[in-house]
Design an enzyme around this catalytic site. Sequence first.
Site, PDB file in Angstrom:
ATOM      1  N   LYS A 110      46.891 -23.166  51.868  1.00  0.00           N
ATOM      2  CA  LYS A 110      47.603 -24.357  52.351  1.00  0.00           C
ATOM      3  C   LYS A 110      49.022 -23.967  52.775  1.00  0.00           C
ATOM      4  O   LYS A 110      49.499 -24.381  53.832  1.00  0.00           O
ATOM      5  CB  LYS A 110      47.634 -25.394  51.213  1.00  0.00           C
ATOM      6  CG  LYS A 110      48.279 -26.702  51.560  1.00  0.00           C
ATOM      7  CD  LYS A 110      47.277 -27.672  52.131  1.00  0.00           C
ATOM      8  CE  LYS A 110      47.935 -29.011  52.413  1.00  0.00           C
ATOM      9  NZ  LYS A 110      46.951 -30.006  52.820  1.00  0.00           N
ATOM     10  N   LYS A 189      33.112 -18.924  56.553  1.00  0.00           N
ATOM     11  CA  LYS A 189      32.382 -19.506  55.433  1.00  0.00           C
ATOM     12  C   LYS A 189      32.002 -20.948  55.780  1.00  0.00           C
ATOM     13  O   LYS A 189      32.837 -21.689  56.310  1.00  0.00           O
ATOM     14  CB  LYS A 189      33.291 -19.520  54.184  1.00  0.00           C
ATOM     15  CG  LYS A 189      32.696 -20.249  52.976  1.00  0.00           C
ATOM     16  CD  LYS A 189      33.750 -20.529  51.900  1.00  0.00           C
ATOM     17  CE  LYS A 189      33.993 -22.024  51.709  1.00  0.00           C
ATOM     18  NZ  LYS A 189      33.372 -22.636  50.539  1.00  0.00           N
ATOM     19  N   LYS A 192      32.749 -27.882  54.164  1.00  0.00           N
ATOM     20  CA  LYS A 192      32.930 -29.260  54.625  1.00  0.00           C
ATOM     21  C   LYS A 192      34.222 -29.399  55.404  1.00  0.00           C
ATOM     22  O   LYS A 192      34.332 -30.226  56.302  1.00  0.00           O
ATOM     23  CB  LYS A 192      32.997 -30.206  53.413  1.00  0.00           C
ATOM     24  CG  LYS A 192      31.687 -30.404  52.712  1.00  0.00           C
ATOM     25  CD  LYS A 192      31.934 -31.106  51.364  1.00  0.00           C
ATOM     26  CE  LYS A 192      31.039 -30.568  50.283  1.00  0.00           C
ATOM     27  NZ  LYS A 192      31.693 -30.484  48.969  1.00  0.00           N
TER      28      LYS A 192
END
Length: 322
Positions: A110, A189, A192
Amino acid sequence: MRILSGIQPSGALHIGNYFGMMKPAIELQTKGECYYFIADYHSMTSLTDAAERRRHTRENALDFLACGLDPKKSVFFRQSDLPEVTELTWIIGALTPVGLLERAHGYKDKLAKGGAPNFGLFAYPVLMAADILLYDSNLVPVGRDQKQHVEITRDIAIKFNQTYGETFVVPEPDIREEVATVPGTDGQKMSKSYGNTIEIFGDEKAMRKRIMSIVMDSRTPQEPKPDADKNIVIQLLKLVAPNDVAADFANRLRAGGLGYGDLKKAFFEHYWNYFAAARARRAELLANRDYVEQVLRDGAGRARAVAAKVLARARKVSGLGS
Ligand code: ADP
Ligand code: TRP
């Protein structure tokens, strides 16, 4: 042996979730006492729509049940039905070095992307450690991306035991190497949060379209492809097709003569058939509107019996309460 794992209700479940975590978790149901849950507190660090959270919680639970999670064999619950876990988060958080959390991948990613992380994201691994420790878990089946979190949990448990005396079981991760990281339609990868998923229970037309639009290189069908094993569709096909079928497609790609379109079509068919029984089961379960809620409520009651004991133990050794 106590086995525990969780999944965040932040979107529709995909085949990376299935092969990385759900399938191993379902298979472990005969090997020990299993505790599985929908991690709705964790989803708060990435999702801020209350209705969406509720919908994903219900649907992810339904998906997991349709795939074979058996509430007679496993305790299946919603994380937030046991707010005890947030108290344990505080108790163990007070011993967790900031440096340990600063090294956590989720937080670091992040920061690297220029985002402003909130306290929840920073504390995410502590909440996950509390999930695991609250149930005296020995084994945690997860995909490779969660390995670091289980290691942080071990560090926290060891430090707590050294500080206040033997209190927590130190858990082990259970990671299946062959499916540790399932690639998404873009080669990253499958996740979602990357929009690159193949959903377990996706709409037929939409999933066919997504699979057919997986980007491949520009080599002609005739050209031999010695790197066939690196091909995303071959890797995905290996998960859903019998070994000899997947090996045959890889050989044909290597030799030349197989077009990517035909390979993708074959993958779609195998993927669609692989989940056919689960799809039928899901439709059956959906007919009883209250079923999922009943399962989760019952699970919360059974989970509480263990959680209350472990939390009382942690409070006692650390001098909290009377
Ligand atoms: P997502 O990254 O899609 O949000 P979660 O973080 O909710 O998925 O992961 C739930 C479980 O599924 C975890 O055990 C995680 O390791 C596993 N998992 C998620 N994506 C993959 C993947 N691409 N390959 C293997 N396992 C995965
Ligand atoms: N962080 C996990 C994930 O994103 C979900 C999770 C929450 C979990 N608590 C857990 C997994 C405890 C295993 C054990 O996939």
